[in-house]
Design an enzyme around this catalytic site. Structure first.
Site, PDB file in Angstrom:
ATOM      1  N   HIS A 359      83.811   0.461  61.348  1.00 50.93           N
ATOM      2  CA  HIS A 359      82.479   1.027  61.518  1.00 50.93           C
ATOM      3  C   HIS A 359      82.502   2.397  62.150  1.00 50.93           C
ATOM      4  CE1 HIS A 359      80.809  -2.570  59.941  1.00 50.93           C
ATOM      5  NE2 HIS A 359      79.747  -1.830  59.730  1.00 50.93           N
ATOM      6  N   CYS A 671      75.566  -0.133  48.211  1.00 53.12           N
ATOM      7  CA  CYS A 671      75.415   0.636  49.451  1.00 53.12           C
ATOM      8  C   CYS A 671      76.689   0.692  50.285  1.00 53.12           C
ATOM      9  CB  CYS A 671      74.268   0.090  50.294  1.00 53.12           C
ATOM     10  SG  CYS A 671      74.522  -1.604  50.824  1.00 53.12           S
TER      11      CYS A 671
HETATM   12  C1  PEP Z   1      79.379  -3.350  53.075  1.00 49.78           C
HETATM   13  O1  PEP Z   1      79.985  -4.342  53.478  1.00 49.78           O
HETATM   14  O2  PEP Z   1      79.684  -2.712  52.037  1.00 49.78           O
HETATM   15  C2  PEP Z   1      78.229  -2.831  53.829  1.00 49.78           C
HETATM   16  C3  PEP Z   1      77.499  -1.838  53.382  1.00 49.78           C
HETATM   17  O3  PEP Z   1      78.002  -3.416  55.029  1.00 49.78           O
HETATM   18  P1  PEP Z   1      78.794  -3.038  56.381  1.00 49.78           P
HETATM   19  O4  PEP Z   1      79.759  -1.958  56.032  1.00 49.78           O
HETATM   20  O5  PEP Z   1      77.752  -2.609  57.342  1.00 49.78           O
HETATM   21  O6  PEP Z   1      79.434  -4.327  56.713  1.00 49.78           O
END
Ligand code: PEP
Ligand code: MG
Length: 747
Positions: A359, A671
């Protein structure tokens, strides 16, 4: 036979206490020589030409730089054959190569073992003895085990060994966020005392001496901090300083740590026990003020531990004339570290751990900050050290010389120029050469990154990660607090749609005040919708806050993370109906939002037909979907090199999702980070995806790409990619296509 683990732990501990790379490698060869009982121990590392460079030797005469040309001699043979070679008389071997000047002729036996890191030979470790006796099978096995561990340690030592501090030391990592940054180190962590293990103390008198030295150092540090803050500090902060000083002088703490050392624990372990004792005393107190003081004690413990590690606490001072920013450096630079500074001041981020899917990297992308992940611990790094962060290649350059900085500054300028060209496309549609319009949304979550999306022409927020506002607080935000945060989002985006995701903590996203620990497999554990449904009161509060903040506008779309079974959708549907009912009764003018699920757990793919009537839309979370399909932890630097969302398994599965959504007429978007990878975008368009959501900073480049290609081209490229059986072949195909589109500058 020696206990490998014990010896290794001892060596690792010893080198941790040494700051300079040269002294560290010297310590390693000295220790191995002593443990295995040989006259010589030499470490060779492979350079970029595959030549073997003698980094350090215990026992060979020092003749200055020595390089064995690639493939030559026994050392070359060990590297080529990738197995150990153990000889009683090295000179009798046809591949023997005499290194002039080292007086090697004094030694008869030779045992060389390859150092292999993540499948690649990076060097060779050699032991030699005067006697013509091959190493015993036990000792050979010991050396092999030791060198597999050593290969990981050696990576933390700058590759050019002796020349390490002379400049331009390149440390490989993995790409976190593209772009280049030059700046000065701001250390963000180092020293979580409570994570320190117990370990045997080898010299009690020395550890006790160090303990008193540590108390003295930290006392001076605290005085200096107090003076620097002068009259600015409030009474409550001054009180903390006072309590720190009192505790540092408290005989109860001093003797408790001493007693632990005398009982055989090493200093950090003894310190942890002493600090934990006092921290727990306060934690047990009922008075809320006194109870909270356990945090101050914990902080002081970390401060002492950082001093033990030799880490600098001062904030980096930016040399004004250079105009360079800060490079945040840490094991895992936290989201709060990033959020606490104005984005304009951060020139780059370096994480010792993690991968492009952490993240921290996702946030760095969102803010347009170059980031490199998984570098391994950068030994001796200190505040204010100058660094280049090359997020395009995924490397960090320590001690860059002026010439190199000038070269990199040119790259930064070129990048800026390209950005300016891209800015001109802001109000243009993302329309392909054959006139198909693609909807481009932005991913968001930090208040600071709301406007870049709009500035870059986003048509709305395709993924609003609500956990970030939860992370930068000290407790769960109340309904009112959440309403304010979400309201601001809707206000900024006016009538544009917002896809707001319910809390997705767990896995690599932890809340400081609600850590989910003790899970063997956090990625498969209590996270996303599973956590929220088990804490239904939090989910209810969040949903109420979202619906209230959106008021009667039609733009709220709720996205559910990590959905894997139908019952989760059904329970949420009931909860949402109840929340809306409650709010109506309370007199709020509201509109029932649309609801969609993230398709990011492989189990979701085959359930799309069952869910189509329950959902208004779906959004592919390609980050988690790739990690679960490939069974590769997106935060584990050891396997980060294998993680690629362009893997054939991933693109075939995404194509299956797209076809399923089309069959059941379910609106679909993507996304994950794939939406900002130009190569992946070509494939996604070819599959039929027409809505993408990405970090704001990537949006103009992706728009530029979309405008320079036709869907016909994308479909043809997809067909060829689907017939390939490996990532490398697919990436090469796409690289050629991007080149033909003159899109090389889009990284
Ligand atoms: C994903 O897993 O692609 C996503 C957009 O969620 P995160 O990266 O916040 O887990
Ligand atoms: Mg996800």
């Amino acid at each position: 036979m020696q206990n490998v683990i014990l010896e290794l732990t001892r060596i690792q501990k010893e080198i941790l206490e040494i700051a300079s790379p040269q002294a560290q490698v010297r310590k390693i060869v000295d220790s191995i020589s002593a443990v295995v009982g040989t006259d010589v121990c030499t470490l060779y590392l492979m350079d970029e030409n595959r030549d073997m460079v003698l980094i350090v030797s215990h026992g060979l005469r020092d003749t200055g730089p020595i390089k064995i040309p690639a493939g030559l001699g026994l050392v070359g043979l060990v590297a080529q054959s990738r197995h150990s070679i153990n000889l009683a008389r090295a000179a009798a071997h046809p591949r023997f190569y005499y290194v002039a000047g080292t007086e090697e002729e004094r030694f008869q036996s030779f045992c060389g073992v390859p150092l292999v890191r993540y499948g690649k030979v990076i060097g060779v470790l050699v032991v030699q003895s005067r006697d013509a006796n091959a190493l015993s099978p036990e000792n050979e096995a010991f050396l092999v085990t030791l060198s597999s561990q050593l290969a990981l340690l050696v990576n933390e030592i700058p590759a050019n060994g002796y020349g390490a501090l002379s400049g331009n030391v390149r440390i490989p990592g993995v790409k976190g966020s593209s772009g280049v940054g030059i700046g000065h180190v701001q250390l963000c962590d180092g020293g979580e005392l409570f994570a320190v293990p117990d370990s045997p103390c080898t010299d009690t008198a020395e550890d006790i001496r160090q303990w008193h030295q540590l108390l003295h150092t930290v006392r001076l540090e605290i005085e200096a901090e107090q003076q620097a803050l002068g009259s600015i500090i409030s009474d409550s902060i001054a009180g903390i300083f006072e309590s720190y000083e009192k505790l540092l002088a408290d005989p109860a703490l001093i003797t408790r740590v001493e007693a632990e050392i005398l009982a055989g624990n090493w200093l950090p372990g003894a310190l942890r026990k002493g600090i934990q004792f006092f921290s727990e005393l306060f934690m047990a107190m009922e008075d809320p003020y006194l109870h909270a003081r356990h945090e101050d004690i914990h902080h002081l413990g970390n401060k002492l531990y950082k001093a033990f590690l030799g880490m600098d606490h001062a904030h980096a001072q930016l040399p004004e004339h250079t105009g360079e920013g800060l490079i945040l450096v840490g094991t895992q630079v936290s989201i709060s570290d990033i959020a606490s500074l104005p984005p304009g001041q951060i020139a780059g981020i370096v994480c010792f751990e993690g991968s492009s899917m952490s993240h921290t990297a996702v946030l760095a992308n969102a803010l347009g900050i170059p980031a490199v992940m998984g570098t391994g611990r950068l030994k001796g790094i200190h505040n204010e050290e100058r660094l280049i962060v090359d997020g395009n290649i995924g490397q960090v350059i320590r001690h860059p010389n002026d010439m190199l900085c000038a070269e990199f500054r040119q790259i930064i300028d070129q990048e800026k120029e390209f950005q300016n060209q891209l800015a001109e496309l802001r109000d243009e549609a993302a329309i392909t050469q054959d006139h198909i319009e693609i909807s481009l949304f932005t991913n968001s979550g930090l208040l600071a990154d709301l406007t870049p999306g709009l500035k870059n022409g986003a048509q709305g927020i395709g993924l609003y990660r609500t956990e970030i506002p939860f992370m930068v607080r000290d407790s769960f935000p109340s309904e009112e607090e959440q309403v304010q945060v979400y309201h601001h989002v809707f206000d900024v985006y006016q009538d544009k749609p917002v896809y707001m995701r319910t809390l997705d903590i767990g896995g690599d996203k932890q809340l400081p005040y609600f850590p989910i620990t003790n899970e063997d497999n956090p990625a498969l554990g209590w996270r996303g919708i599973r956590f929220s449904l088990d804490n239904i009161q939090l989910l209810m509060t969040q949903v109420r806050a979202m619906v209230r903040a959106a008021q009667d506008r039609h733009k709220l779309n709720i996205l559910l993370p990590m959905v894997s079974s139908t019952s989760e959708l059904d329970t949420f549907t009931e909860l949402l109906a109840e929340a809306c009912e409650q709010l109506r009764i309370e007199g709020y003018l509201i509109h029932k939002p649309r609801v969609g699920a993230m398709i990011e757990v492989p189990a979701a793919i085959s359930q799309i037909p069952f869910w189509a009537s329950r959902l208004d839309f779906i959004s592919i979370g390609s980050n988690d979907l790739s990690q679960y399909l490939l069974a590769l932890d997106r935060n584990n630097a050891r396997v980060a090199g294998r993680y690629d969302h362009i893997h054939p398994a991933v693109i075939h599965e995404i194509f299956r999702i797209v076809n399923s959504a089309r069959q059941y007429q379910l609106p679909l978007s993507l996304c994950g980070e794939m939406a900002s990878d130009p190569m992946a975008v070509i494939l996604l368009l070819g599959m039929g995806i027409r809505t993408l959501s990405m970090s704001a900073v990537k949006l103009p480049r992706i728009k530029w790409l979309i405008r320079s290609l036709s869907l016909g081209q994308a479909e043809a490229i997809l067909q060829r990619a689907l017939s390939l059986d490996n990532v490398e072949a697919i990436r090469s195909l796409l690289a050629i296509e991007l080149k033909q589109l003159n899109a090389d500058l889009i990284k």
